[in-house]
Scaffold this active site. Structure first.
Site, PDB file in Angstrom:
ATOM      1  N   ASP A  68      -8.990   3.492  -2.897  1.00 20.79           N
ATOM      2  CA  ASP A  68     -10.050   3.788  -1.935  1.00 20.79           C
ATOM      3  C   ASP A  68     -11.283   4.391  -2.608  1.00 20.79           C
ATOM      4  OD1 ASP A  68      -8.111   2.975  -0.210  1.00 20.79           O
ATOM      5  OD2 ASP A  68      -7.659   4.958   0.588  1.00 20.79           O
ATOM      6  N   GLU A 128       2.765   6.884  -2.666  1.00 28.84           N
ATOM      7  CA  GLU A 128       2.470   7.976  -3.595  1.00 28.84           C
ATOM      8  C   GLU A 128       3.032   9.315  -3.114  1.00 28.84           C
ATOM      9  OE1 GLU A 128      -0.789   4.917  -3.659  1.00 28.84           O
ATOM     10  OE2 GLU A 128      -0.165   6.342  -2.106  1.00 28.84           O
ATOM     11  N   ASP A 171       0.838  -1.192   0.000  1.00 28.86           N
ATOM     12  CA  ASP A 171       0.000   0.000   0.000  1.00 28.86           C
ATOM     13  C   ASP A 171       0.882   1.254   0.000  1.00 28.86           C
ATOM     14  OD1 ASP A 171      -2.305   1.478   0.040  1.00 28.86           O
ATOM     15  OD2 ASP A 171      -3.053   0.690   1.945  1.00 28.86           O
TER      16      ASP A 171
END
Length: 780
Positions: free
Chosen positions: A505, A440, A437
């Site tokens: 998400d 970014e 995860d």
């Protein structure tokens, strides 16, 4: 970024200069490149050559069907790494390159594509076209290549101190009438990008904005070509938005390089693009089964996990992979790789018992590339140089996401070794897959990497590549080359080599499900074979009808995971354990079983997708039907492989409208036939959706009662012949992905080769058996 204010004015604070003339052309001796010297005004007399900039445009033929274009202002400027890892499987030889010259033009040929540069009348005119002359693809015309300063200098002498200016290079390729543009990563807005301003800069922004987790500098045109922009740096695109008839790409710096890739079909474009940036990695057959997660901020412990898996088994819903999300670790400690011993006192023993009980086959855990300072591991990592630093030597820290967190510096080989050793500790406890995860929000200001030669700006996007590469290769080293599986959120060009990716998400709404479909379609058109989505939506509490519609969509993605944020996604918590046939549990069981039955088809198609650099699912309709103009605008349906058409349903009522391209299509559930092209409307309960089989398809299905993902895909199968003609073929693979035979329809309409089929297999024609036939052959 816009450099002009409409057609006639320059944008405020900008000073663009354009290549106005091709003054000279230098041919490289090998005959595979030409170099253009392009002044920023027409050179009509000798004095015109003084006190003006020039641009150098290098046009090369790297391999057949591909041409690269590099525009440079000042050649002496450094071009710091990182650079994309191109040709990972080796660079093919160019066998069909040639330079020809006439009185008015010079042409560079690269297999099926050529670039022709006009040399007469002081015009700037470069055309990219099919070598056989059948089609012009795009062009660089007047005021289409240049550089720009911001702010605009009032005197050329000011540019002696370039530190006071931002300097951009840009090109504008022609956008033809009716041309559409697709791709550019996992983008959740309109599928056709024409009219959009897009910034390629990885961001943690959810699925409902113009930001994207996965920014890929590649776009596909409906005119039979694609363009790959060869920089991991921030790229800004004006897709028919600065000039309606052009696609502008710009970067800050002194050079811009891009490749134009000729198909002519979009599949061929992606195949050639995969030579440049890499083909997708293979993923094991078990990964196609159902994944179940703890969800994110929910309260769970050992007992919760066991109850979930026991509840799924009691409802005939096999779980292939169980995923522990963030709170397998202690709060404020992410990511130090240590289980929360209060909640999971014996993680290794628990995982062993779960697998031994048959409740689950594999286990996945969540990680991110950050380290919170509350963990004692932080001091160890900081003191050993494993964390990104500021220019003054401080560790880069902030309180966004985890308190005082640092960022793993994967440019330090020792940091990579340490990180892999932490992963190996998880593997020793029985972990089989990793959810990678985040990655970014990588800072670019006032930071210096261990490898100080690297550009912080380029590292922002490129971090996704090295982060996922380190984890993927650690999995390969432990479990085998084709047994590694990630669940990755961030990506850049080349990250398709480290599957798989999921959509991030999303909200628990029908609009968010449609956003996810668009995101998966767009990413697939950048060469990503495998993709998943949070079934039911991540944010919020999905009402039962959305959950069930999303289940149908999610089980027809290449990979399928139940995951939420602050609420669980086991079905009985969604609808108060409705035990009817249309309740969440029964619907999830039906769709999970259907995917298991489809595994002979899915896994064979997956091997082909990997070989050819294509998406398995979601596969945009235009890949299979590029000559149908409608297919380039279909963003609410997709192909699963080359033969199954899927149209998710976004309405509680079950009403859906979808498009069937030319040909005969058969409804998978009812065997009803429809002829395309045309639009169709249907109404469905929750256990079906528009799932249509393409004509000339040999569809191999597992047994009626099959619920496992991994089994013998040649034993006891149903072979469905959907309006096949002689010569129709399909490959069959085993559970390792190795081909075991090819089924082919002979001149008499029957299968030619059947020797490798085992058990009580049977054949059906023009549909599938809708009753359990017990192995009886059906020829009707």
């Amino acid at each position: 970024m816009k450099f002009r204010d409409g057609m006639w004015l320059v944008a405020e604070g900008k000073r663009p200069e354009y290549a106005e003339d091709v003054y000279s052309i230098t041919q490289h001796p090998a005959g595979s490149a030409i170099s253009l010297l392009c002044p920023t005004k027409k050179i009509l007399q000798r004095s015109d050559s003084l006190n003006l900039p020039t641009l150098t445009i290098d046009i090369r033929a790297p391999f057949d069907g591909v041409i690269s274009v590099e525009t440079t202002h000042w050649l002496g400027a450094l071009n710091p790494a990182p650079h994309f890892d191109l040709y990972p499987a080796g660079k093919p030889e160019s066998s069909d390159t040639k330079i020809t010259q006439t009185d008015s033009a010079v042409t560079l040929k690269s297999g099926s594509i050529s670039a022709t540069v006009k040399t007469s009348d002081h015009e700037f005119d470069i055309r990219f076209h099919a070598t056989d002359g059948s089609k012009e693809l795009t062009s660089l015309l007047n005021r289409s290549v240049g550089f720009a300063y911001s702010p605009a200098p009032s005197s050329p002498i000011q540019t002696g101190d370039i530190s006071k200016f931002q300097h951009y290079i840009f090109t504008q390729t022609t956008l033809s009438v009716g041309e559409s543009v697709h791709g550019l990563g996992e983008r959740f807005g309109a599928f056709n990008k024409v009219g959009q301003a897009i910034t390629l800069w990885n961001s943690d922004g959810g699925t409902s904005s113009d930001q994207a987790y996965k920014n890929i500098p590649f776009w596909m045109s409906s005119r039979g070509y694609g363009i790959f922009i060869d920089t991991p740096d921030e790229v800004e695109l004006e897709v028919g938005s600065e000039r309606c008839c052009r696609v502008q790409m710009s970067v800050e710096g002194q050079r811009l390089k891009w490749y134009i890739i000729h198909g002519p079909t979009p599949k061929e474009v992606l195949q050639k693009y995969s030579i440049l940036t890499g083909k997708p990695g293979k993923v094991p057959s078990w990964s196609y089964g159902l994944w179940l997660s703890t969800s994110f901020t929910t309260n769970y412990d050992k007992a919760t996990v066991n109850s979930f898996l026991e509840g799924m088994k009691a409802r005939d819903i096999p779980v292939e992979v169980f995923h522990f999300d963030c709170f397998w670790m202690r709060a404020f400690h992410w990511c130090d790789f240590a289980f929360d011993t209060e909640m999971f006192p014996d993680p290794k023993g628990q995982i062993q018992r779960l697998k031994a009980s048959g409740l689950v086959k594999k286990v996945c855990v969540w990680i991110n590339p950050y380290l919170a300072q509350a963990s004692p591991v932080f001091k160890h990592a900081a003191s050993n140089g494993y964390l990104l630093k500021r220019k003054n030597g401080d560790i880069f820290q902030w309180d966004l996401w985890q308190t005082g967190m640092g960022i793993i510096d994967f440019t330090n080989p020792k940091a990579c070794e340490w990180f892999v050793s932490c992963l190996q500790g998880l593997f020793d406890k029985g972990v089989d897959a990793i959810k990678t995860d985040f990655g970014e929000r990588i800072p670019t200001i006032d930071v210096e990497w261990f490898d100080s030669s690297l550009s912080p700006s380029k590292m922002h996007n490129y971090y996704a590549f090295i982060y996922n590469k380190v984890v993927y290769e650690a999995l390969q080293d432990r479990f085998g080359e084709n047994e590694a599986v990630l669940f990755a959120r961030t990506a850049t060009a080349g990250t398709q080599r480290f599957p798989l990716q999921w959509g991030g998400d999303c909200e628990s709404t029908p609009e968010a499900m449609a956003e996810s479909v668009r995101g998966g379609l767009s990413l697939g058109l950048c060469g990503y074979a495998f993709w998943s989505v949070d079934i039911g939506g991540f944010e919020g509490y999905p009402p039962p009808w959305i959950y069930k519609r999303w289940v149908a969509f999610g089980l027809l993605c290449s990979h399928s995971r139940l995951h939420g944020s602050n609420s669980f996604r086991v079905p009985w918590t969604v609808d108060e354990d409705d035990k009817t046939d249309q309740g969440c549990s029964k619907i999830l069981a039906k769709w999970t079983a259907l995917k298991a039955r489809l595994m002979p088809y899915i896994f064979a198609q997956a091997q082909k997708a990997v070989r050819e650099g294509l998406p398995l699912s979601l596969r945009a309709m235009c890949l299979e039907f590029p000559d149908d103009p409608t297919s380039w605008f279909l963003d609410r349906q997709f192909m699963f492989g080359e033969s199954l058409l899927v149209a998710p349903i976004f309405e509680e009522s079950g009403e859906v409208e979808f498009y069937l391209p030319k040909g005969r299509w058969t409804n998978f559930f009812t065997n009803k036939m429809e002829d395309g092209p045309g639009w169709f409307k249907e109404t469905h309960k929750f256990d079906t959706l528009p799932l249509y089989v393409r004509e000339n398809t040999i569809l191999v299905l597992g047994k009626w009662h099959e619920t496992r993902t991994v089994y013998d895909y040649s034993k006891g199968v149903e072979v469905c012949l959907y309006h096949t003609t002689p010569g129709t073929k399909t490959a069959l693979v085993d559970a390792e992905g190795d081909e075991i035979g090819v089924l082919e329809v002979g001149e008499d309409g029957h299968l030619v080769d059947q020797e490798f089929l085992e058990g009580a297999w049977h054949v059906t024609k023009n549909g599938r058996s809708t009753i359990k036939t017990g192995g009886k052959a059906i020829e009707g």
